[in-house]
Design a protein around this motif. Structure first.
Motif, PDB file in Angstrom:
ATOM      1  N   ALA A 133      -8.393  -1.337   3.642  1.00  0.00           N
ATOM      2  CA  ALA A 133      -8.876  -0.049   3.148  1.00  0.00           C
ATOM      3  C   ALA A 133      -7.738   0.792   2.593  1.00  0.00           C
ATOM      4  N   GLU A 134      -6.515   0.559   3.101  1.00  0.00           N
ATOM      5  CA  GLU A 134      -5.357   1.355   2.668  1.00  0.00           C
ATOM      6  C   GLU A 134      -4.982   1.126   1.213  1.00  0.00           C
ATOM      7  N   CYS A 180       0.807  -1.226   0.000  1.00  0.00           N
ATOM      8  CA  CYS A 180       0.000   0.000   0.000  1.00  0.00           C
ATOM      9  C   CYS A 180       0.834   1.268   0.000  1.00  0.00           C
ATOM     10  N   GLU A 183      -9.425 -10.850   2.506  1.00  0.00           N
ATOM     11  CA  GLU A 183      -9.941  -9.489   2.443  1.00  0.00           C
ATOM     12  C   GLU A 183      -8.858  -8.545   1.936  1.00  0.00           C
ATOM     13  N   LYS A 223      -6.523   1.927  -1.209  1.00  0.00           N
ATOM     14  CA  LYS A 223      -6.904   3.116  -1.967  1.00  0.00           C
ATOM     15  C   LYS A 223      -5.729   4.070  -2.176  1.00  0.00           C
ATOM     16  N   PHE A 243     -12.652   1.531  -4.888  1.00  0.00           N
ATOM     17  CA  PHE A 243     -12.199   2.900  -4.636  1.00  0.00           C
ATOM     18  C   PHE A 243     -10.848   3.177  -5.293  1.00  0.00           C
ATOM     19  N   PRO A 259     -14.763  -7.967  -2.470  1.00  0.00           N
ATOM     20  CA  PRO A 259     -13.881  -6.981  -1.820  1.00  0.00           C
ATOM     21  C   PRO A 259     -14.216  -5.552  -2.265  1.00  0.00           C
ATOM     22  N   GLU A 260     -15.103  -4.913  -1.527  1.00  0.00           N
ATOM     23  CA  GLU A 260     -15.579  -3.577  -1.899  1.00  0.00           C
ATOM     24  C   GLU A 260     -14.440  -2.575  -2.004  1.00  0.00           C
ATOM     25  N   GLU A 261     -13.366  -2.802  -1.260  1.00  0.00           N
ATOM     26  CA  GLU A 261     -12.257  -1.844  -1.224  1.00  0.00           C
ATOM     27  C   GLU A 261     -11.659  -1.581  -2.600  1.00  0.00           C
TER      28      GLU A 261
END
Length: 567
Positions: free
Chosen positions: A354-355, A334, A351, A357, A381, A376-378
Motif C-alpha cells: 500500500a505504501e 517507496c 503483490e 502510493k 492510487f 494489484p489494486e494498489e
C-alpha cells in the motif's frame, strides 16, 4: 506475441551520438536563388549532384544524404562558402581531389558509403583544415589515416563507429581540441591510451567493442563528462576512473562486473549510471552514497533485495530493476518520492504494498512478467501514473481488472496483453486521457459501452480474443488510428468488414445505428396506428372503450332524472 515491457523501451536520457536531427526543408523564391544559404535535397533519389546546386555560390549548408549519388563532381569546388555538407547514406565510391578546396567547411558527414580503399580515399578530407565535425561511420575503415590526425587538428567531434578499428595512431595527440569521439562497434581490446592525452575530451563512446581493461591514464581526462563502455569485457573498473570527477554519465552495462570500487561516491556530480547485465548479485552499498544520481539501470544483475542505503537516492527519477529475482516489492523504493519511472518487469512479485502510493510523482510503472494472482489494486492510487505495463507472457495470468482502474485519470497507455480477462470494468471509460489500450491475447467476450467515452484513444489492440460484437458507438472515437481485430469470432461487424479497417467498421456501425433508428420510428408509427384502429393486441381497448362509454351515459341519464325529480 511477447508482452510489452517498459524496460525494453526506455533508453538513456543522456546518450548523445553527435548526429543532428532531421532538417526542415526550406524553399526560397526563384529570384533569390543566387542567395540561397541553405538547401535540403536529402532523400530525392538523386544519382548525382545537380549542376544547379553547384552554381549556388552563396550556399552555406547542403543536405544530400539518403540519395543514390555515386561520385562527387569536381565542380564542388565552386561552393567556397559551404560550411556544412551531409553526404551520408549514398553510393559514393571515391572522393574527388577538389573536395579539399572547400576551405570554409566546418562539418562533413560521409557515413554509410561504399568507399573503396576507404583510408586512401580520405586524402581530400585530410586537407580540410577548418573542419570541426567529421563523421565517418560504417565505412569499413581498418585504420584511421595518419594525415587526418596530423592535419585536422581543429576537429571537435569525430565519429568513427561501425568500422574495423583496433588501434588509433599516436599522431592523434595533435587533435588537442577534440571534445567528442564515437568509436562504437569496432575491434578495440584496450581503451586507446592516446585518448588519455586529449585533455579537452568530454564524451567518449566505446560501446560494443572487446575492451578488457581501462588504463590508469584515464584519470588525466579531467573534463570527461560522458563515458560509454557498455557491451565490452570489463571485469573491473579501476580506481583511476573515479578521478574523472566531472563525469555525469557512466554506462558500463553488459560487461563482466561483479562489484564496484569503493571510490565510486567521489563522483559527486554523477547523474546517470548504467550497470545492467552485470552479475552483481547484491545491491552495491556505495551506490547509496552517490546522492546526485537521477538515472540508475540495474536490469538483470541478479538482485534479490535492495540495501537500506538505497533510500538516500532522493534525486532518483528513473530506476530499472527489471529481470531480477525480487519476490517481494522492495520497501526502500517507496521512500524515493521523486521517482518518475520504475521498471520491475520480469521479477517474481506477488503483490504491491500500500505504501507505493507515496510515489506521488511516478509516471511510468513496468510490472510485466510477474506472479500476481490478483490485479494489484494498489497501483490504481498512483494519481500521476501515465503508463502502466501489466502484460503476462507465461505462467500467472490475471482474470479481472479492478474497477479502481478508473482512478488513474492521467493514464495515457495501459498494457494488459497476454492475460485471461473475459471483460473490462465499466470504469475504464473514465480514463479520459487514455491513448493506447492493449488487450490483445485475452479472453474478452464483450466490451463495455463505456470504452466509447475514451475520446483520446489512438490505439485499441484487441486481436486474439473471443469478441463476437463491438459496441454500437465505437465509431465515435475521433482519434482512433489502430483497431486490430484478428482472431476474434466476430459477427457484428462481420470479419470481412473488420478486415477492411477502421473506416469500414465505422460505416457498418453508422448504418446499423441508422437502421435501428428507422426501425424504432416504424415500430412507433405502427404501434400508434394499431392503437387508433384497435387492431391486433389492441382490440380489447375498443371493448373497454364501449363499456366505459356505456357506463358514462347511464350515469349521466340517472343524474339527469334525479335532477328532474327534485324540481
Amino acid at each position: 506475441m511477447l508482452s510489452v515491457r517498459f524496460s525494453n523501451i526506455v533508453t538513456s536520457l543522456y546518450l548523445d551520438t553527435g548526429i543532428k536531427s532531421s532538417i526542415v526543408k526550406l524553399e526560397l523564391p526563384r529570384e533569390l536563388a543566387n542567395r540561397i544559404l541553405f538547401l535540403d535535397s536529402a532523400d530525392r533519389q538523386l544519382l548525382t549532384i545537380p549542376s544547379d546546386i553547384l552554381e549556388l555560390v552563396e550556399l552555406e549548408e547542403l543536405h544530400l544524404e539518403k540519395n543514390l549519388i555515386q561520385t562527387i563532381p569536381s565542380e564542388i569546388k565552386h561552393l567556397q562558402n559551404l560550411k556544412v555538407l551531409y553526404l551520408h547514406d549514398n553510393s559514393i565510391e571515391s572522393l574527388c581531389d577538389e573536395l579539399s578546396e572547400l576551405k570554409n567547411l566546418l562539418s562533413l558527414d560521409l557515413s554509410n558509403n561504399p568507399l573503396t580503399r576507404a583510408a586512401g580515399s580520405l586524402w581530400a578530407v585530410s586537407r580540410l583544415r577548418s573542419l570541426r565535425e567529421l563523421r565517418l561511420y560504417n565505412l569499413n575503415l581498418g585504420e584511421l589515416p595518419v594525415q587526418i590526425c596530423k592535419n585536422n587538428y581543429n576537429l571537435e567531434l569525430m565519429g568513427l563507429s561501425g568500422n574495423e578499428l583496433a588501434l588509433l595512431p599516436s599522431e592523434m595527440t595533435n587533435m588537442t581540441k577534440l571534445r567528442e569521439i564515437y568509436l562504437q562497434r569496432n575491434r578495440f581490446e584496450l581503451l586507446p591510451s592516446v585518448l588519455c592525452q586529449l585533455p579537452d575530451l568530454e564524451i567518449v563512446d566505446l560501446e560494443q567493442n572487446a575492451l578488457g581493461a581501462i588504463p590508469d591514464e584515464i584519470a588525466s581526462l579531467q573534463k570527461l563528462k560522458k563515458l560509454f563502455l557498455a557491451s565490452n569485457r570489463l571485469a573491473l573498473l579501476p580506481d583511476s576512473l573515479f578521478k574523472c570527477t566531472n563525469l555525469i554519465v557512466l554506462d558500463v552495462a553488459n560487461n563482466q562486473l561483479r562489484k564496484l570500487p569503493r571510490s565510486l561516491p567521489v563522483l559527486t556530480g554523477l547523474v546517470e549510471l548504467g550497470l545492467s547485465n552485470n552479475n552483481l548479485c547484491v545491491f552495491p552499498p556505495m551506490l547509496g552514497k552517490v546522492v546526485s544520481l537521477q538515472v540508475l539501470y540495474l536490469k538483470n544483475t541478479g538482485l534479490r533485495t535492495l540495501h537500506s542505503q538505497c533510500t538516500n537516492l532522493r534525486e532518483i527519477r528513473l530506476l530499472d530493476l527489471s529481470q531480477n529475482r525480487f519476490s517481494t516489492f522492495p520497501a526502500e523504493i517507496c521512500s524515493l518520492v521523486n521517482l518518475e519511472v520504475l521498471s520491475l518487469d520480469d521479477n517474481r512479485l506477488h503483490e504491491i504494498p500500500a505504501e507505493v502510493k507515496n510515489l506521488s510523482n511516478l509516471k511510468c510503472l513496468g510490472l510485466t512478467g510477474n506472479r500476481f494472482v490478483h490485479f494489484p489494486e494498489e497501483v490504481c492510487f498512483l494519481a500521476s501514473l501515465e503508463k502502466l505495463y501489466l502484460g503476462q507472457d507465461q505462467g500467472f495470468k490475471l482474470t479481472t481488472v479492478h474497477k479502481s482502474i478508473g482512478l488513474l485519470q492521467n493514464l495515457r497507455e495501459l498494457y494488459l496483453e497476454n492475460n485471461r480477462f473475459e471483460m473490462l470494468p465499466a470504469t475504464i471509460g473514465l480514463l479520459k486521457n487514455l491513448e493506447i489500450l492493449d488487450c490483445h491475447n485475452n479472453q474478452l467476450l464483450e466490451l463495455p459501452n463505456s470504452v466509447c467515452n475514451l475520446q483520446g484513444l489512438k490505439k485499441f489492440l484487441l486481436q486474439c480474443n473471443r469478441l463476437t460484437c463491438l459496441p454500437d458507438d465505437l465509431d465515435r472515437l475521433p482519434t482512433l488510428q489502430a483497431l486490430p481485430l484478428e482472431e476474434n469470432p466476430l459477427l457484428d461487424p462481420p470479419l470481412e468488414v473488420c478486415a477492411q479497417g477502421i473506416a469500414a467498421i465505422n460505416r457498418h456501425l453508422q448504418e446499423k445505428r441508422r437502421r435501428k433508428a428507422l426501425a424504432t420510428k416504424i415500430q412507433a408509427w405502427w404501434r400508434g396506428l394499431m392503437v387508433r384502429k384497435y387492431l391486433g393486441p389492441f382490440k380489447e381497448l375498443k371493448k373497454d372503450k364501449k363499456k366505459g362509454k356505456g357506463k358514462k351515459d347511464n350515469k349521466g341519464k340517472k343524474g339527469f332524472a334525479k335532477g328532474n325529480k327534485k324540481k
